[in-house]
Design an enzyme around this catalytic site. Structure first.
Site, PDB file in Angstrom:
ATOM      1  N   HIS A 122       0.829  -1.215   0.000  1.00  0.00           N
ATOM      2  CA  HIS A 122       0.000   0.000   0.000  1.00  0.00           C
ATOM      3  C   HIS A 122       0.867   1.271   0.000  1.00  0.00           C
ATOM      4  O   HIS A 122       0.430   2.323   0.458  1.00  0.00           O
ATOM      5  CB  HIS A 122      -0.943   0.036   1.206  1.00  0.00           C
ATOM      6  CG  HIS A 122      -1.773  -1.194   1.354  1.00  0.00           C
ATOM      7  ND1 HIS A 122      -2.912  -1.422   0.625  1.00  0.00           N
ATOM      8  CD2 HIS A 122      -1.594  -2.302   2.139  1.00  0.00           C
ATOM      9  CE1 HIS A 122      -3.434  -2.598   0.973  1.00  0.00           C
ATOM     10  NE2 HIS A 122      -2.642  -3.157   1.870  1.00  0.00           N
TER      11      HIS A 122
ATOM     12  N   SER B 158      15.078  21.544 -15.790  1.00  0.00           N
ATOM     13  CA  SER B 158      13.888  22.380 -15.940  1.00  0.00           C
ATOM     14  C   SER B 158      14.249  23.660 -16.675  1.00  0.00           C
ATOM     15  O   SER B 158      15.377  24.159 -16.565  1.00  0.00           O
ATOM     16  CB  SER B 158      13.318  22.706 -14.555  1.00  0.00           C
ATOM     17  OG  SER B 158      12.400  23.778 -14.616  1.00  0.00           O
TER      18      SER B 158
ATOM     19  N   LYS C 248      16.372  21.393 -10.539  1.00  0.00           N
ATOM     20  CA  LYS C 248      15.660  20.168 -10.896  1.00  0.00           C
ATOM     21  C   LYS C 248      16.539  19.160 -11.644  1.00  0.00           C
ATOM     22  O   LYS C 248      17.371  19.521 -12.459  1.00  0.00           O
ATOM     23  CB  LYS C 248      14.432  20.486 -11.768  1.00  0.00           C
ATOM     24  CG  LYS C 248      13.344  21.289 -11.076  1.00  0.00           C
ATOM     25  CD  LYS C 248      12.670  20.505  -9.968  1.00  0.00           C
ATOM     26  CE  LYS C 248      11.893  19.321 -10.459  1.00  0.00           C
ATOM     27  NZ  LYS C 248      10.777  19.677 -11.343  1.00  0.00           N
TER      28      LYS C 248
ATOM     29  N   GLU D  33       9.410   8.500 -16.902  1.00  0.00           N
ATOM     30  CA  GLU D  33       8.064   9.039 -17.108  1.00  0.00           C
ATOM     31  C   GLU D  33       7.560   8.733 -18.520  1.00  0.00           C
ATOM     32  O   GLU D  33       6.376   8.403 -18.720  1.00  0.00           O
ATOM     33  CB  GLU D  33       8.067  10.545 -16.847  1.00  0.00           C
ATOM     34  CG  GLU D  33       8.284  10.882 -15.378  1.00  0.00           C
ATOM     35  CD  GLU D  33       8.485  12.370 -15.130  1.00  0.00           C
ATOM     36  OE1 GLU D  33       8.462  13.149 -16.106  1.00  0.00           O
ATOM     37  OE2 GLU D  33       8.679  12.756 -13.962  1.00  0.00           O
TER      38      GLU D  33
END
Length: 459
Positions: free
Chosen positions: A155, A276, A282, A289
């Site tokens: 979970h 970024s 970043k 992704e």
């Protein structure tokens, strides 16, 4: 000009030709088309259907066409209807009447089915090789992290201590199943459809077994209607690729989490991360992704094939021209994701200390604490209840199971003794799980060696 123009009194509308054309998709099968045609020409000569001289002219002409395409001397004509008609037209230009005899005893229907199967087999072999490479990267990472303790999750909550090696080996098992599925799909792909004709074979005395042997197929299709209309193999391969992509997507999701400041379990190499446009701090896991996103793309390819085939009567229907774009896209996507993820994971840095610190939090040794009591004779459910109360006590007093004093332990049960601290040490928790499939380093190392042996046995 279309091959069927002699039957029609009116020229085809240019819009029909554009709509009907598939060469922008199927041009990539030129090598398979040539190989299949050479085998067909050789068989025709062997059976006395065409002359040996014509057969040799066809084979020589096709071989030269392939060389010219691959060297850039010959460009594939994008105005041709498909790669099959382009090849026949180009061959006829070069060797005249002999080229016109190539299509004896075959239809475009069984020709297309053959080329698609050959292409699928070739690309499946490449993907199998890439999956094995990926498994080897995971095996190497696992070998390096046999003792790297991390929290295991259910979970997405910290649950029990495991090792990073144990976690990675879960993905090895998934990828092994992907190998098996793709290998199994090859058996049902390597069935020769050539000789089925348009739908009812041919009156010529062809030798399908000879073509099967030349093209290294496993068997010959036993029903000509099925031979030209079967696209189960496209669906099966794409289904296997969809499951492969699901596994890559699941791993990608974990890599995304592990790269975050909230986890910081791994750090991607700069060569496989992006920045970024506005936030200079970043470092984004864009590869993972994109893999996660491309998984849905392959699911769409599978759905396209299933829906395309679900209502088609026997035998061939033009709808089936749509099979290749979906199949090719699934294959291309799997190739792209595998070949990018392999070096990305290989170059990633494992932050072992951060994993160990995370494992020290969240009472993930609570089950081991309960097991300690059951080994002293207490029923597990009673032990479970006591440890639940103990965890609640520790949280109220800002303590962990390691920092609770023996006196406090004994307030919950007199069975607790000094050895409780050794029993709940994370290293003990991991090392004592020596059951097959468990996270104990010796068990995981044996698992690694077993997989290496299995991979060595796979052709």
């Amino acid at each position: 000009m279309n091959v069927w123009d002699a039957r029609f009194k009116k020229a085809a509308d240019a819009r029909l030709n554009d709509f009907n054309s598939s060469i922008s998709v199927d041009h990539r099968m030129y090598a398979q088309d040539i190989k299949g045609s050479c085998a067909h020409a050789m068989m025709l000569a062997h059976e006395g259907i065409i002359s040996l001289e014509d057969s040799l002219s066809i084979i020589t002409g096709l071989t030269q066409i392939q060389k010219d395409i691959e060297s850039g001397v010959l460009a594939i004509d994008e105005t041709a209807e498909d790669i099959h008609m382009f090849m026949e037209s180009e061959l006829t230009k070069r060797i005249q009447d002999a080229g016109k005899r190539l299509h004896t005893a075959r239809s475009r229907n069984d020709q297309v089915a053959l080329d698609t199967r050959m292409y699928a087999l070739d690309e499946t072999d490449k993907i199998l090789t890439e999956i094995k490479q990926f498994i080897n990267v995971l095996l190497d990472k696992a070998q390096e992290n046999l003792d790297t303790i991390m929290p295991g999750y259910t979970h997405l909550q910290r649950a029990q201590p495991i090792t990073f090696a144990h976690h990675l080996m879960a993905y090895v098992e998934m990828l092994k199943r992907d190998l098996q599925r793709l290998q199994e799909s090859k058996k049902r792909t390597a069935i020769l459809p050539l000789g089925s004709g348009a739908l009812a074979t041919t009156t010529y005395p062809i030798n399908r077994e000879m073509v099967k042997e030349q093209l290294d197929f496993d068997s010959v299709s036993l029903n000509s209607l099925d031979g030209v209309s079967d696209r189960d193999f496209c669906i099966e391969i794409t289904s296997a690729l969809a499951m492969l992509m699901m596994h890559l997507s699941r791993l990608s999701e974990e890599i995304i989490l592990w790269c975050s400041w909230e986890f910081k379990f791994i750090e991607l190499d700069d060569a496989f991360a992006t920045g970024s446009s506005i936030m200079p701090q970043k470092k984004n896991p864009d590869v993972s992704e994109l893999v996660r996103g491309k998984c849905g793309r392959v699911y769409g390819d599978l759905q396209t094939l299933l829906v395309m085939m679900k209502g088609l009567p026997l035998a061939y229907n033009k709808d089936m021209q749509e099979d290749k774009e979906a199949l090719f896209d699934a294959i291309d996507t799997a190739h792209l994701c595998l070949t990018t993820m392999i070096p990305m994971l290989e170059s990633a840095k494992v932050l072992k200390d951060n994993m160990r610190k995370a494992a020290a939090k969240g009472f993930i040794n609570a089950t081991d604490c309960a097991d300690y009591l059951t080994k002293k004779g207490m029923p597990f459910r009673d032990a479970y209840r006591i440890i639940g109360a103990l965890v609640s006590y520790a949280q109220d007093h800002d303590k962990t199971l390691e920092t609770i004093s023996l006196n406090e332990y004994q307030q919950f049960s007199e069975l607790f003794e000094e050895d409780i601290y050794e029993a709940i040490a994370l290293e003990t928790c991991v090392q004592m799980r020596k059951v097959i499939g468990g996270p104990a380093p010796e068990i995981v190392e044996a698992h690694i060696q077993k997989v290496k042996e299995e991979l060595g046995a796979i052709a």
